[in-house]
Scaffold this active site. Structure first.
Site, PDB file in Angstrom:
ATOM      1  N   ARG A   1      73.093  60.243  42.599  1.00 47.08           N
ATOM      2  CA  ARG A   1      73.066  59.638  43.800  1.00 47.08           C
ATOM      3  C   ARG A   1      74.325  58.971  43.862  1.00 47.08           C
ATOM      4  O   ARG A   1      74.571  58.400  44.881  1.00 47.08           O
ATOM      5  CB  ARG A   1      71.621  58.802  43.946  1.00 47.08           C
ATOM      6  CG  ARG A   1      70.417  59.838  44.109  1.00 47.08           C
ATOM      7  CD  ARG A   1      69.204  58.837  44.759  1.00 47.08           C
ATOM      8  NE  ARG A   1      69.731  58.416  46.131  1.00 47.08           N
ATOM      9  CZ  ARG A   1      68.690  57.779  46.846  1.00 47.08           C
ATOM     10  NH1 ARG A   1      67.531  57.232  46.375  1.00 47.08           N
ATOM     11  NH2 ARG A   1      69.293  57.550  48.042  1.00 47.08           N
TER      12      ARG A   1
ATOM     13  N   HIS B   1      60.584  51.887  42.494  1.00 45.34           N
ATOM     14  CA  HIS B   1      61.100  51.130  43.316  1.00 45.34           C
ATOM     15  C   HIS B   1      60.370  50.194  43.899  1.00 45.34           C
ATOM     16  O   HIS B   1      59.092  50.625  44.255  1.00 45.34           O
ATOM     17  CB  HIS B   1      61.817  51.779  44.602  1.00 45.34           C
ATOM     18  CG  HIS B   1      63.557  52.567  44.196  1.00 45.34           C
ATOM     19  ND1 HIS B   1      63.619  53.667  44.732  1.00 45.34           N
ATOM     20  CD2 HIS B   1      64.139  52.012  43.522  1.00 45.34           C
ATOM     21  CE1 HIS B   1      64.687  54.128  44.220  1.00 45.34           C
ATOM     22  NE2 HIS B   1      65.133  53.069  43.559  1.00 45.34           N
TER      23      HIS B   1
ATOM     24  N   ASP C   1      69.438  63.570  48.261  1.00 43.66           N
ATOM     25  CA  ASP C   1      68.575  62.129  48.453  1.00 43.66           C
ATOM     26  C   ASP C   1      69.075  61.463  49.474  1.00 43.66           C
ATOM     27  O   ASP C   1      68.533  60.250  49.670  1.00 43.66           O
ATOM     28  CB  ASP C   1      68.501  61.574  47.150  1.00 43.66           C
ATOM     29  CG  ASP C   1      67.643  62.090  46.256  1.00 43.66           C
ATOM     30  OD1 ASP C   1      66.427  62.737  46.659  1.00 43.66           O
ATOM     31  OD2 ASP C   1      67.478  61.870  45.004  1.00 43.66           O
TER      32      ASP C   1
ATOM     33  N   CYS D   1      61.467  54.178  52.344  1.00 41.03           N
ATOM     34  CA  CYS D   1      62.721  54.767  51.786  1.00 41.03           C
ATOM     35  C   CYS D   1      63.910  55.498  52.644  1.00 41.03           C
ATOM     36  O   CYS D   1      64.998  55.387  52.576  1.00 41.03           O
ATOM     37  CB  CYS D   1      62.338  55.816  50.893  1.00 41.03           C
ATOM     38  SG  CYS D   1      61.290  55.393  49.480  1.00 41.03           S
TER      39      CYS D   1
HETATM   40  N1  ARG Z   1      64.669  60.769  45.003  1.00 36.52           N
HETATM   41  C1  ARG Z   1      65.017  59.461  45.237  1.00 36.52           C
HETATM   42  C2  ARG Z   1      65.416  58.859  44.008  1.00 36.52           C
HETATM   43  O1  ARG Z   1      64.579  58.912  43.123  1.00 36.52           O
HETATM   44  C3  ARG Z   1      64.109  58.889  46.182  1.00 36.52           C
HETATM   45  C4  ARG Z   1      64.453  57.361  46.544  1.00 36.52           C
HETATM   46  C5  ARG Z   1      63.148  56.780  47.189  1.00 36.52           C
HETATM   47  N2  ARG Z   1      63.748  55.524  47.850  1.00 36.52           N
HETATM   48  C6  ARG Z   1      63.101  54.252  47.859  1.00 36.52           C
HETATM   49  N3  ARG Z   1      63.675  53.371  48.709  1.00 36.52           N
HETATM   50  N4  ARG Z   1      62.093  54.228  47.207  1.00 36.52           N
HETATM   51  O2  ARG Z   1      66.356  58.149  44.151  1.00 36.52           O
END
Ligand code: ARG
Length: 283
Positions: free
Chosen positions: A96, A170, A71, A273
């Site tokens: 992450r 988010h 990610d 993102c």
């Molecule tokens: N797979 C990532 C997560 O779930 C996607 C992040 C998306 N980023 C954002 N700024 N909305 O953390």
């Protein structure tokens, strides 16, 4: 109605090539391990986004992708950078956490003052500068108690907004800051687009009071990532297909620029993102 002349602001962004992008875990409703991903397609789409920024005259910095950190392409989550101060992220998801150190090291190596966070927040994914105010999402990833820390680090007002739809986990999936915010009068001029149904009632009230002229998108089924767009004050880079958001942007004098990042949507992230704004940090 004649639309105002929009003024483009030159930006500096941090991006990360999705060389190791894949979906091998599920940490938001967009991710499905069983749905195959095509990493080379992700790289091509990302490259088109990168080249769009460069063509618009923006400066794009790159951080090296690290194997195993699927990610890392979503650089918006790595921190919040204002006036040369980089507040690092503290991820709520274990998958992450490995990104935290490499991003903080990158900020330090590039002349930013790095602040190590105490509370859980996922950077610009949930913390968006609008004028002199930081709009701050919570409810899924970032913790409410991070907002006081953010306010203290930057000396800015932080407005807490509760997200209620897991597809918009988010803040940057449900809200887009449209206007230049750094120039004189920026604070008064900053306008936003958002999807009210992604927020609880109190937060909806807060947003409609502060941004009476905002573009408001109705709830959509299925959910879309069109608000996960990046504006430089004039050009709004946005992923297709985008309902009548594009028409509303045009009506108001913005220039929507479609860039397809559908492969990256499989990880639950879009254009914004993949884009962290770097503010300040230079003598
Ligand atoms: N797979 C990532 C997560 O779930 C996607 C992040 C998306 N980023 C954002 N700024 N909305 O953390």
């Amino acid at each position: 109605m004649s639309s105002p002349d929009r003024i483009q602001e030159r930006r500096r962004y941090l991006m990360c090539r999705p060389d190791h992008f894949t979906v091998s875990y599920e940490i938001n409703p967009w991710m499905h391990r069983t749905h195959p991903t095509d990493t080379s397609r992700a790289v091509r789409q990302w490259q088109a986004l990168h080249d769009t920024y460069v063509r618009l005259g923006h400066e794009v910095e790159l951080i090296d992708p690290i194997p195993g950190l699927n990610d890392m392409v979503y650089t918006a989550n790595s921190g919040l950078v204002i006036d040369g101060v980089a507040l690092g992220a503290r991820f709520s998801v274990s998958q992450r956490r490995g990104e935290e150190r490499p991003f903080r090291d990158w900020f330090a190596a590039h002349g930013f003052d790095v602040v190590e966070p105490v509370a859980t927040q996922e950077g610009e994914g949930d913390l968006m500068l609008a004028g002199e105010t930081i709009l701050a999402g919570y409810g899924f990833r970032s913790q409410l108690d991070s907002h006081a820390e953010v306010a203290g680090v930057f000396g800015l007002e932080v407005v807490s907004l509760r997200l209620v739809n897991p597809a918009y986990y988010h803040l940057d999936t449900a809200l887009c800051v449209l206007d230049p915010v750094q120039g004189p009068g920026g604070a008064e001029r900053a306008n936003i687009a958002y999807r009210p149904s992604a927020f609880d009632e109190r937060s909806q009230g807060e947003l409609s009071e502060r941004f009476p002229d905002a573009i408001r998108l109705p709830a959509s089924v299925p959910e879309t990532l069109e608000l996960n767009a990046v504006s430089d004050g004039r050009n709004v880079v946005i992923s297709p297909p985008a309902s009548n958001f594009v028409a509303q942007l045009r009506e108001r004098g913005y220039h929507p620029l479609p860039v397809d990042v559908s492969e990256l949507h499989l990880g639950g992230g879009g254009i914004k993102c993949c884009t962290l704004e770097l503010r300040g940090g230079r003598p």
